[in-house]
Scaffold this motif. Structure first.
Motif, short mmCIF file in Angstrom:
data_model
loop_
_atom_site.label_atom_id
_atom_site.label_comp_id
_atom_site.label_asym_id
_atom_site.label_seq_id
_atom_site.Cartn_x
_atom_site.Cartn_y
_atom_site.Cartn_z
N ARG A 133 0.84 -1.20 0.00
CA ARG A 133 0.00 0.00 0.00
C ARG A 133 0.88 1.25 0.00
NH1 ARG A 133 -2.31 2.89 4.29
NH2 ARG A 133 -4.16 4.03 3.66
N GLU A 134 1.93 1.26 0.79
CA GLU A 134 2.83 2.41 0.87
C GLU A 134 3.56 2.64 -0.46
OE1 GLU A 134 2.79 -0.10 3.24
OE2 GLU A 134 1.49 1.11 4.55
N GLU A 135 3.98 1.56 -1.10
CA GLU A 135 4.64 1.67 -2.40
C GLU A 135 3.66 2.22 -3.44
OE1 GLU A 135 7.84 -2.03 -2.01
OE2 GLU A 135 5.83 -2.40 -2.82
N ALA A 136 2.40 1.78 -3.37
CA ALA A 136 1.38 2.26 -4.31
C ALA A 136 1.12 3.75 -4.09
CB ALA A 136 0.09 1.46 -4.15
N ARG A 137 1.03 4.16 -2.83
CA ARG A 137 0.81 5.58 -2.54
C ARG A 137 1.98 6.42 -3.08
NH1 ARG A 137 -2.28 8.10 1.31
NH2 ARG A 137 -2.43 6.24 2.60
N ALA A 138 3.21 5.95 -2.88
CA ALA A 138 4.39 6.67 -3.37
C ALA A 138 4.39 6.74 -4.90
CB ALA A 138 5.66 5.99 -2.87
N ARG A 139 3.99 5.66 -5.55
CA ARG A 139 3.93 5.64 -7.02
C ARG A 139 2.86 6.61 -7.53
NH1 ARG A 139 5.36 2.51 -11.48
NH2 ARG A 139 3.69 2.15 -13.00
N ALA A 140 1.71 6.66 -6.87
CA ALA A 140 0.65 7.59 -7.24
C ALA A 140 1.11 9.04 -7.04
CB ALA A 140 -0.61 7.31 -6.44
#
Length: 185
Positions: free
Chosen positions: A104-111
């Motif tokens: 989830r944290e990686e997805a937030r950073a990518r977004a």
């Protein structure tokens, strides 16, 4: 002179009552007892903030005001809009494709990275093609078409409907992942 036993008088009075009246008397006596004998049920201590007599009306007024603000906001917004979006999914996203393995944290950073590119002047179509995990998003440029408020999940709709035409949102989280929304109509 001897003082009559309060309990004995009460029991004699109750035994003379018909059943329906008995229920009324019992409820009335219980309420009177709580008011006079055990003030904790009828009122709260002063340090609590005034008890139910004060807190309940205030809470009800706050809820009514919040509802009125929500209704005014909805009335001021259009019935339907058009939008495009970038969707970055993670391993806990609803309806994610098999290949998604990011946290989830990686997805937030990518977004957030995609948002920086869009705000920096990159073409929305290019950023969709590079970052969006939604199947078919690259071919459509992330276009969702025209939709009504209830069509999308609430967190998505609330943001999308609050945008002006051409405006891009911050990163928005839904059960499907992280979105960047651009209103088109």
């Amino acid at each position: 002179m001897r003082t009559p036993d309060v309990r004995a008088v009460f029991v004699r009075a109750l035994s003379a009552c018909p059943p329906l009246a008995l229920l009324r008397v019992a409820a009335c006596c219980a309420a009177a007892c709580c008011v006079t004998a055990c003030g904790t049920l009828a009122t709260s201590p002063s340090w609590v903030g005034g008890g139910l007599a004060v807190a309940a009306p205030v809470r009800a007024a706050e809820e009514d005001a919040a509802l009125a603000r929500e209704q005014a906001l909805l009335a001021s917004q259009p019935k339907e809009i058009g939008a495009r979006h970038i969707l970055v999914m993670h391993d806990g996203s609803k309806s994610k494709p098999e290949g998604i393995r990011r946290t989830r944290e990686e997805a937030r950073a990518r977004a957030q990275e995609a948002l920086v590119k869009v705000r920096g002047g990159a073409s929305f179509d290019q950023v969709v093609a590079e970052y969006s995990d939604e199947p078919g998003a690259a071919e459509r440029g992330g276009d969702l078409g025209v939709f009504q408020r209830g069509t999308m999940v609430k967190s998505f709709s609330d943001i999308a409907f609050s945008l002006k035409i051409g405006e891009v949102s911050e990163v928005v989280e839904t059960p499907f992942g992280f979105h960047i929304i651009k209103r088109t109509e």
